[in-house]
Design a protein around this motif. Structure first.
Motif, PDB file in Angstrom:
ATOM      1  N   THR A 186       0.825  -1.207   0.000  1.00 45.04           N
ATOM      2  CA  THR A 186       0.000   0.000   0.000  1.00 45.04           C
ATOM      3  C   THR A 186       0.859   1.256   0.000  1.00 45.04           C
ATOM      4  OG1 THR A 186      -1.940  -1.014   1.048  1.00 45.04           O
ATOM      5  CG2 THR A 186      -1.608   1.347   1.427  1.00 45.04           C
ATOM      6  N   ILE A 187       1.899   1.276   0.812  1.00 46.03           N
ATOM      7  CA  ILE A 187       2.749   2.471   0.920  1.00 46.03           C
ATOM      8  C   ILE A 187       3.405   2.801  -0.414  1.00 46.03           C
ATOM      9  CG2 ILE A 187       4.820   3.414   2.015  1.00 46.03           C
ATOM     10  CD1 ILE A 187       4.087   1.666   4.473  1.00 46.03           C
ATOM     11  N   VAL A 188       4.023   1.809  -1.047  1.00 47.44           N
ATOM     12  CA  VAL A 188       4.700   2.040  -2.321  1.00 47.44           C
ATOM     13  C   VAL A 188       3.715   2.530  -3.374  1.00 47.44           C
ATOM     14  CG1 VAL A 188       5.894   0.907  -4.232  1.00 47.44           C
ATOM     15  CG2 VAL A 188       6.599   0.435  -1.882  1.00 47.44           C
ATOM     16  N   ASN A 189       2.544   1.915  -3.435  1.00 46.49           N
ATOM     17  CA  ASN A 189       1.575   2.294  -4.458  1.00 46.49           C
ATOM     18  C   ASN A 189       0.881   3.608  -4.156  1.00 46.49           C
ATOM     19  OD1 ASN A 189       1.340   0.095  -6.664  1.00 46.49           O
ATOM     20  ND2 ASN A 189       1.544  -1.068  -4.761  1.00 46.49           N
ATOM     21  N   ASP A 190       0.814   4.008  -2.884  1.00 43.47           N
ATOM     22  CA  ASP A 190       0.383   5.379  -2.577  1.00 43.47           C
ATOM     23  C   ASP A 190       1.242   6.381  -3.348  1.00 43.47           C
ATOM     24  OD1 ASP A 190      -1.713   5.002  -0.742  1.00 43.47           O
ATOM     25  OD2 ASP A 190      -0.361   4.878   0.970  1.00 43.47           O
ATOM     26  N   LEU A 241       3.312   5.836  -5.906  1.00 39.27           N
ATOM     27  CA  LEU A 241       3.251   5.654  -7.357  1.00 39.27           C
ATOM     28  C   LEU A 241       2.007   6.300  -7.952  1.00 39.27           C
ATOM     29  CD1 LEU A 241       4.466   1.948  -7.746  1.00 39.27           C
ATOM     30  CD2 LEU A 241       5.724   4.034  -8.330  1.00 39.27           C
ATOM     31  N   GLN A 242       0.939   6.391  -7.156  1.00 42.04           N
ATOM     32  CA  GLN A 242      -0.298   7.019  -7.623  1.00 42.04           C
ATOM     33  C   GLN A 242      -0.355   8.510  -7.301  1.00 42.04           C
ATOM     34  OE1 GLN A 242      -3.816   4.802  -6.335  1.00 42.04           O
ATOM     35  NE2 GLN A 242      -2.700   2.876  -6.521  1.00 42.04           N
ATOM     36  N   GLY A 243       0.721   9.033  -6.714  1.00 42.60           N
ATOM     37  CA  GLY A 243       0.750  10.448  -6.381  1.00 42.60           C
ATOM     38  C   GLY A 243      -0.017  10.805  -5.133  1.00 42.60           C
ATOM     39  N   LYS A 244      -0.361   9.818  -4.310  1.00 40.74           N
ATOM     40  CA  LYS A 244      -1.087  10.075  -3.063  1.00 40.74           C
ATOM     41  C   LYS A 244      -0.061  10.262  -1.944  1.00 40.74           C
ATOM     42  CE  LYS A 244      -5.017   7.249  -4.558  1.00 40.74           C
ATOM     43  NZ  LYS A 244      -5.833   6.039  -4.291  1.00 40.74           N
ATOM     44  N   PHE A 245       0.646  11.350  -1.992  1.00 41.56           N
ATOM     45  CA  PHE A 245       1.783  11.544  -1.098  1.00 41.56           C
ATOM     46  C   PHE A 245       1.356  11.706   0.364  1.00 41.56           C
ATOM     47  CE2 PHE A 245       3.156  13.201  -5.282  1.00 41.56           C
ATOM     48  CZ  PHE A 245       4.124  12.247  -5.539  1.00 41.56           C
ATOM     49  N   ARG A 246       0.236  12.367   0.592  1.00 41.69           N
ATOM     50  CA  ARG A 246      -0.235  12.514   1.971  1.00 41.69           C
ATOM     51  C   ARG A 246      -0.594  11.145   2.551  1.00 41.69           C
ATOM     52  NH1 ARG A 246      -5.230  16.386   4.092  1.00 41.69           N
ATOM     53  NH2 ARG A 246      -5.005  15.877   6.325  1.00 41.69           N
ATOM     54  N   ASN A 247      -1.328  10.357   1.765  1.00 40.56           N
ATOM     55  CA  ASN A 247      -1.659   9.012   2.219  1.00 40.56           C
ATOM     56  C   ASN A 247      -0.398   8.182   2.425  1.00 40.56           C
ATOM     57  OD1 ASN A 247      -4.370   9.522   2.219  1.00 40.56           O
ATOM     58  ND2 ASN A 247      -4.871   8.172   0.509  1.00 40.56           N
ATOM     59  N   GLY A 292      -1.882  -3.332  -9.237  1.00 39.48           N
ATOM     60  CA  GLY A 292      -2.972  -3.459 -10.202  1.00 39.48           C
ATOM     61  C   GLY A 292      -3.810  -2.193 -10.245  1.00 39.48           C
ATOM     62  N   GLN A 293      -4.100  -1.614  -9.074  1.00 41.05           N
ATOM     63  CA  GLN A 293      -4.830  -0.349  -9.037  1.00 41.05           C
ATOM     64  C   GLN A 293      -3.987   0.778  -9.627  1.00 41.05           C
ATOM     65  OE1 GLN A 293      -6.887   0.317  -5.113  1.00 41.05           O
ATOM     66  NE2 GLN A 293      -5.993  -1.687  -4.656  1.00 41.05           N
ATOM     67  N   THR A 294      -2.688   0.741  -9.337  1.00 39.92           N
ATOM     68  CA  THR A 294      -1.806   1.766  -9.897  1.00 39.92           C
ATOM     69  C   THR A 294      -1.819   1.733 -11.412  1.00 39.92           C
ATOM     70  OG1 THR A 294      -0.367   1.730  -7.950  1.00 39.92           O
ATOM     71  CG2 THR A 294       0.583   2.580  -9.983  1.00 39.92           C
TER      72      THR A 294
END
Length: 251
Positions: free
Chosen positions: A87-91, A93-99, A135-137
């Motif tokens: 989850t952290i890595v894909n946060d 990768l998706q640009g969800k830096f706060r998350n 997969g979501q990314t």
């Protein structure tokens, strides 16, 4: 570069090519399921269903009856924390830096104060659990989900989610099964724990007119719900009913 890494990269490349090629077909996102190999998938579903009914489900029933709720909750927390680097890595990768920052804090807190994740102090202070995977990314990056496929033992996937599993596999022993018997044993316990959480919906599956279609549509709808972070396109507003249909796959 060792053989394991080369094989993962090759599989990832092939699945990405297939997914990209299918992006503009009738498998387009948020429309009907694209199931071009349905006869094969139905055969694999039957094989998996037999294994589930006569092996995995009875073990899961015994697991639920034999362990107190507090212990089962601890195992669920532990497995969730073990997968959390995904989850952290894909946060990020998706640009969800706060998350990404908050999820990093959640992971550190639960791993230390929470004793390797068996306890969940992070939720108590407002660091809620999120769920992201590659997969979501890929979906966020515009890669089509590709054909639906049912894998022996591992169950339902899309080609895109399969590519995500391959990319995520180095981040957790629950997916990276190349580390010997210990990883397989951990994966087995994880599957039993996960299966126990779905016992209450067995009746819906068994009573469905076509259980294969029921499971396929539930899986695809849940994956699309998660990819859109619950912000379902208007023509797929019925997907919000699938919010609680589990993790997955996953895998």
């Amino acid at each position: 570069m060792n053989a394991w890494v080369k094989s993962r990269l090759a599989l990832l490349a092939v699945t990405l090519i297939i997914s990209s090629g299918c992006a503009s077909t009738k498998a387009a996102e948020n429309q009907q399921a694209y199931d071009p190999i349905e006869p094969f998938n139905r055969a694999m579903y039957k094989v998996n269903d037999i294994g589930d009914r006569y092996l995995l489900r009875p073990v899961a029933v015994g697991y639920e009856r034999g362990l107190p709720p507090q212990m089962r909750s601890g195992f669920q927390n532990f497995f969730s924390n073990l997968k959390y680097p995904i989850t952290i890595v894909n946060d990020f990768l998706q640009g969800k830096f706060r998350n990404g920052g908050r999820d990093t804090g959640r992971f550190v807190l639960n791993t230390t104060v929470g004793l390797f994740g068996f306890f969940d102090p992070a939720t108590r202070i407002g660091l809620k659990e999120n769920g992201e995977d590659f997969g979501q990314t890929l979906g966020k990056w515009g890669v089509g989900e590709g054909p639906y496929i049912v894998l022996p033992l591992f169950g339902p996937r899309t080609v895109r989610s399969l590519a995500g599993d391959v990319a995520d596999s180095p981040l957790t022993p629950l997916i990276n099964l190349n580390n010997g018997d210990g990883a397989w044993a951990l994966w087995g316990v994880y599957q039993v724990d996960k299966r126990s959480r779905f016992l209450e919906v067995d009746g819906q599956v068994y009573e469905a007119y076509d259980p294969y279609l029921f499971v396929r549509d539930a899986y695809l709808q849940n994956r699309r719900y998660r990819m859109h972070d619950g912000d379902i396109p208007e023509d797929n507003s019925h997907l919000d009913d699938m919010e609680d249909m589990g993790d997955e796959d996953n895998n």
